[in-house]
Write an enzyme that holds these catalytic residues in place. Structure first.
Site, PDB file in Angstrom:
ATOM      1  N   TYR A 192      37.601  44.310  51.618  1.00  0.00           N
ATOM      2  CA  TYR A 192      37.330  44.913  50.310  1.00  0.00           C
ATOM      3  C   TYR A 192      38.121  46.205  50.124  1.00  0.00           C
ATOM      4  O   TYR A 192      38.770  46.405  49.093  1.00  0.00           O
ATOM      5  CB  TYR A 192      35.830  45.183  50.183  1.00  0.00           C
ATOM      6  CG  TYR A 192      35.430  45.850  48.893  1.00  0.00           C
ATOM      7  CD1 TYR A 192      35.349  45.120  47.707  1.00  0.00           C
ATOM      8  CD2 TYR A 192      35.110  47.203  48.849  1.00  0.00           C
ATOM      9  CE1 TYR A 192      34.979  45.726  46.516  1.00  0.00           C
ATOM     10  CE2 TYR A 192      34.739  47.816  47.675  1.00  0.00           C
ATOM     11  CZ  TYR A 192      34.671  47.075  46.505  1.00  0.00           C
ATOM     12  OH  TYR A 192      34.306  47.693  45.335  1.00  0.00           O
ATOM     13  N   SER A 219      37.784  51.942  44.495  1.00  0.00           N
ATOM     14  CA  SER A 219      36.545  52.332  45.174  1.00  0.00           C
ATOM     15  C   SER A 219      36.817  53.514  46.083  1.00  0.00           C
ATOM     16  O   SER A 219      37.924  53.654  46.629  1.00  0.00           O
ATOM     17  CB  SER A 219      36.004  51.167  46.013  1.00  0.00           C
ATOM     18  OG  SER A 219      34.928  51.588  46.843  1.00  0.00           O
TER      19      SER A 219
END
Length: 320
Positions: free
Chosen positions: A200, A187
């Site tokens: 995350y 990401s």
């Protein structure tokens, strides 16, 4: 001309050359088809089958479709059988390729021996580790996460353990054949330590470092291992944001990212996301970590989710 002048001139020349090289390398990202071409038979030359985790929707679904369009049979994995069956039928009807469905929950601990047994006899040429877990849709501080213990387990199992285990299953066959492709989805938020997405983002840093280490180990074996780190893609995890020049549809992003497959061990997958990555790393962390910036991010996401919920309710009312 004294020694100091010579030193300054030499230093200036080195700086110009360094920035010139950086500019040249960046310019290659603008024309991936020219600099990193792939033959029409590239993917099928890797093997007969591709495996995609988290393939029932979003980026994973787009990878499964695109690889099938490239001539590969695909194995799609997720935990929702009904959705997987629908995706499998559409891929088969659209491309004519074979599709194998495996229903599994990667948040659980002991799922990999069964997966290995089901795929033991297949010639796997491409693996896409896409499945991922986001602890909270609305960004929040670590201790404010709902059911924190379970969130930690889910993120580690889904984002970290699954990728490593899937590589363990399929790398030996690729090494033996001397070819293969592994794409691990990270990401853009992993570009820096990212408050409010701490757990995350940290899990996605593992994805990047693990992938880059593996590529260094197995590049000479003919295997391509690459991290893809997108920013805005219109998926469920991103609240299905409207597409624009920055937020791409899953299909458009996947088509773009595959053009960068030979561009190195990490890519942001599209020109606009590459620029975003550069900008994010150029902003002083004190600015990004300010209370004003973090509060603004939380408010933006909350309002975005509220608007999407209101829009869905309105559309549902119109249909009824």
């Amino acid at each position: 001309m004294d020694l100091m002048e010579l030193f300054l001139i030499a230093l200036g020349a080195v700086v110009v050359v360094c920035y010139g090289v950086k500019l040249l390398l960046f310019s290659r990202m603008l024309f991936p088809k020219v600099w990193f071409p792939l033959s029409k038979s590239f993917f099928t030359s890797m093997g007969e089958w591709a495996v995609v985790t988290g393939a029932s929707e979003g980026i994973g679904r787009a990878y499964a479709f695109e690889l099938a369009k490239q001539g590969m049979n695909v194995v799609i994995m997720s935990r929702t059988k009904v959705t997987l069956d629908q995706v499998a039928k559409k891929i088969g009807d659209t491309t004519g390729q074979r599709v194998k469905v495996i229903v599994t929950d990667f948040m659980k601990d002991n799922v990999f021996s069964e997966i290995e047994d089901q795929l033991r006899d297949l010639n796997i040429g491409v693996l896409v580790n896409n499945v991922g877990s986001l602890p909270n849709f609305i960004p929040c501080k670590f201790l404010e996460s709902a059911d924190l213990d379970q969130a930690i387990t889910n993120v580690i199992n889904c984002n970290v353990k699954t990728m490593a285990k899937m590589c363990k299953i399929f790398l030996p066959g690729m090494e033996k054949r001397g070819k293969g492709v592994i794409v691990n989805i990270s990401s853009g938020v992993a570009s820096i330590p990212f408050p409010l997405y701490t757990l995350y983002a940290a899990s996605k840093v593992f994805v990047e470092r693990f992938s880059q280490g593996l590529q260094a180990e197995y590049k000479d074996k003919g295997i391509i291992i690459q991290t893809v780190a997108p920013f805005g893609v219109s998926t469920r995890l991103a609240g299905y944001q409207s597409t624009n020049i920055v937020t791409l549809s899953p299909d458009d992003f996947v088509k773009s990212s595959l053009q960068y497959l030979r561009a190195g061990d990490k890519t942001h997958g599209s020109v606009c996301h590459i620029v975003l990555g550069w900008l994010l790393q150029s902003i002083p962390l004190k600015v990004l970590y300010s209370e004003l910036m973090l509060d603004s991010l939380q408010d933006y996401v909350k309002k975005k989710i509220a608007r999407e919920a209101l829009s869905s309710t309105f559309e549902s009312g119109k249909k009824n």
